[in-house]
Design an enzyme around this catalytic site. Sequence first.
Site, PDB file in Angstrom:
ATOM      1  N   ARG A   1       0.835  -1.205   0.000  1.00 43.85           N
ATOM      2  CA  ARG A   1       0.000   0.000   0.000  1.00 43.85           C
ATOM      3  C   ARG A   1       0.873   1.261   0.000  1.00 43.85           C
ATOM      4  NH1 ARG A   1      -4.513   0.646   4.589  1.00 43.85           N
ATOM      5  NH2 ARG A   1      -2.654   1.025   5.866  1.00 43.85           N
TER       6      ARG A   1
ATOM      7  N   ARG B   1       9.124  27.062  -0.675  1.00 38.02           N
ATOM      8  CA  ARG B   1       7.696  26.790  -0.812  1.00 38.02           C
ATOM      9  C   ARG B   1       7.145  27.210  -2.181  1.00 38.02           C
ATOM     10  NH1 ARG B   1       2.693  28.923  -0.183  1.00 38.02           N
ATOM     11  NH2 ARG B   1       1.143  27.690   0.945  1.00 38.02           N
TER      12      ARG B   1
ATOM     13  N   HIS C   1       3.806  25.714  -4.900  1.00 44.26           N
ATOM     14  CA  HIS C   1       2.750  24.710  -4.972  1.00 44.26           C
ATOM     15  C   HIS C   1       3.134  23.553  -5.883  1.00 44.26           C
ATOM     16  CE1 HIS C   1       0.386  27.630  -2.824  1.00 44.26           C
ATOM     17  NE2 HIS C   1      -0.584  26.725  -2.689  1.00 44.26           N
TER      18      HIS C   1
ATOM     19  N   LYS D   1      -2.876   7.064   1.148  1.00 44.28           N
ATOM     20  CA  LYS D   1      -2.684   7.284   2.590  1.00 44.28           C
ATOM     21  C   LYS D   1      -1.738   8.457   2.809  1.00 44.28           C
ATOM     22  CE  LYS D   1      -2.223   4.424   6.770  1.00 44.28           C
ATOM     23  NZ  LYS D   1      -3.410   4.883   7.466  1.00 44.28           N
TER      24      LYS D   1
ATOM     25  N   GLU E   1     -16.412   5.488   5.938  1.00 46.05           N
ATOM     26  CA  GLU E   1     -15.555   4.777   6.883  1.00 46.05           C
ATOM     27  C   GLU E   1     -15.441   5.630   8.140  1.00 46.05           C
ATOM     28  OE1 GLU E   1     -11.514   4.578   5.308  1.00 46.05           O
ATOM     29  OE2 GLU E   1     -11.783   6.530   4.350  1.00 46.05           O
TER      30      GLU E   1
HETATM   31  C1  LIG Z   1      -9.240   6.697   7.082  1.00 48.91           C
HETATM   32  C2  LIG Z   1      -8.830   5.319   7.474  1.00 48.91           C
HETATM   33  N1  LIG Z   1      -9.622   4.280   7.154  1.00 48.91           N
HETATM   34  C3  LIG Z   1      -9.307   3.028   7.510  1.00 48.91           C
HETATM   35  C4  LIG Z   1      -8.154   2.738   8.233  1.00 48.91           C
HETATM   36  C5  LIG Z   1      -7.861   1.331   8.627  1.00 48.91           C
HETATM   37  O1  LIG Z   1      -6.819   0.826   7.811  1.00 48.91           O
HETATM   38  P1  LIG Z   1      -5.853  -0.313   8.311  1.00 48.91           P
HETATM   39  O2  LIG Z   1      -6.685  -1.521   8.571  1.00 48.91           O
HETATM   40  O3  LIG Z   1      -4.905  -0.504   7.164  1.00 48.91           O
HETATM   41  O4  LIG Z   1      -5.193   0.184   9.552  1.00 48.91           O
HETATM   42  C6  LIG Z   1      -7.288   3.780   8.566  1.00 48.91           C
HETATM   43  C7  LIG Z   1      -6.065   3.501   9.314  1.00 48.91           C
HETATM   44  O5  LIG Z   1      -5.362   4.353   9.742  1.00 48.91           O
HETATM   45  C8  LIG Z   1      -7.630   5.103   8.182  1.00 48.91           C
HETATM   46  O6  LIG Z   1      -6.830   6.144   8.489  1.00 48.91           O
END
Ligand SMILES: Cc1ncc(COP(=O)(O)O)c(C=O)c1O
Length: 289
Positions: A54, A100, A102, A149, A182
């Site tokens: 990931r 800095r 953008h 992420k 989520e």
């Molecule tokens: C927004 C979000 N959703 C879901 C998760 C859960 O992901 P994982 O199972 O990989 O920790 C996280 C973990 O930090 C997150 O930040």
Amino acid sequence: MARLPLANWNGEELPLEDVLVPVQDRAFFFGDAVYEAIRVYGGRAWLSQEHFARLSRSLELMRIEVDLAVIEQRTQETLEHSGVENGLIYIQVTRGAAPRTHYFPPEGTVPNVLVSVSELDGDPYAHLRTSGAKVITHEDLRWARRDIKTVNLLGNCMAAQAAREAGCAEAILISADGSLTEGTHTNLFGVSNGQLLTSPTGHHILPGITRSLVLRLAERAQVPVIERPLTIENVYSVDELFLTGTTTEILAVTEVDGRAIGNGPGPITQRLSATYHEAVREWLESAGH
Ligand SMILES: Cc1ncc(COP(=O)(O)O)c(C=O)c1O
């Protein structure tokens, strides 16, 4: 014993609190960085290949170039030197420090790489395991690429703070169309008529590593899964609800916006949670623990 959390900052090992980040780092100006959090059980990194895959995807999508093998090696070394048995590994890669602008900094700007290992004092959610957690719903204020992420987490922080102020463990985020995406740091599952419901992956959620594990465990336990989001209309009437995450593991939700869900943690949630811990035990045993 190393002073914890123990860090590796661009190849140098030192206590996390002694790491100094240049003020022109793009993570400071723009949140221009990606990260991972990996659970440590029995001194070993749980599901590390999935987390590195990931991380690799996040880096590629953000066009940050680093040698992932080097980061993996630093992670392993930092974990070993930390002596941590039960804890968390945090990895962050920023686009580096530059004046800095953008648009991206000049070629040759070197990414900054942090690895740190901290200890967990038992299970941080121990107090909620038997009762289940209370959550609130909250508008999803985040940007459109939640599948990457990045450390741009202000929308998550605002909602998590609202949950805390309401005496709740987590906030479940609602999209403009009324679907639930989520949690602020967790994925969301419901159980209705014996079937698991969870949002499909896409740009609107983080593809959680625990989420995918739970889908595999559900298959093994012969629990049918429908990848369809819960909605603000149906969430209060599901039979069971739970959250998944690296630190959260599988956590039952027994109250949403003050309305009860089931009577305590439900049977499917409990079964999946037991299989999760069995999977961890088997994996540790296979490594000779
Ligand atoms: C927004 C979000 N959703 C879901 C998760 C859960 O992901 P994982 O199972 O990989 O920790 C996280 C973990 O930090 C997150 O930040």
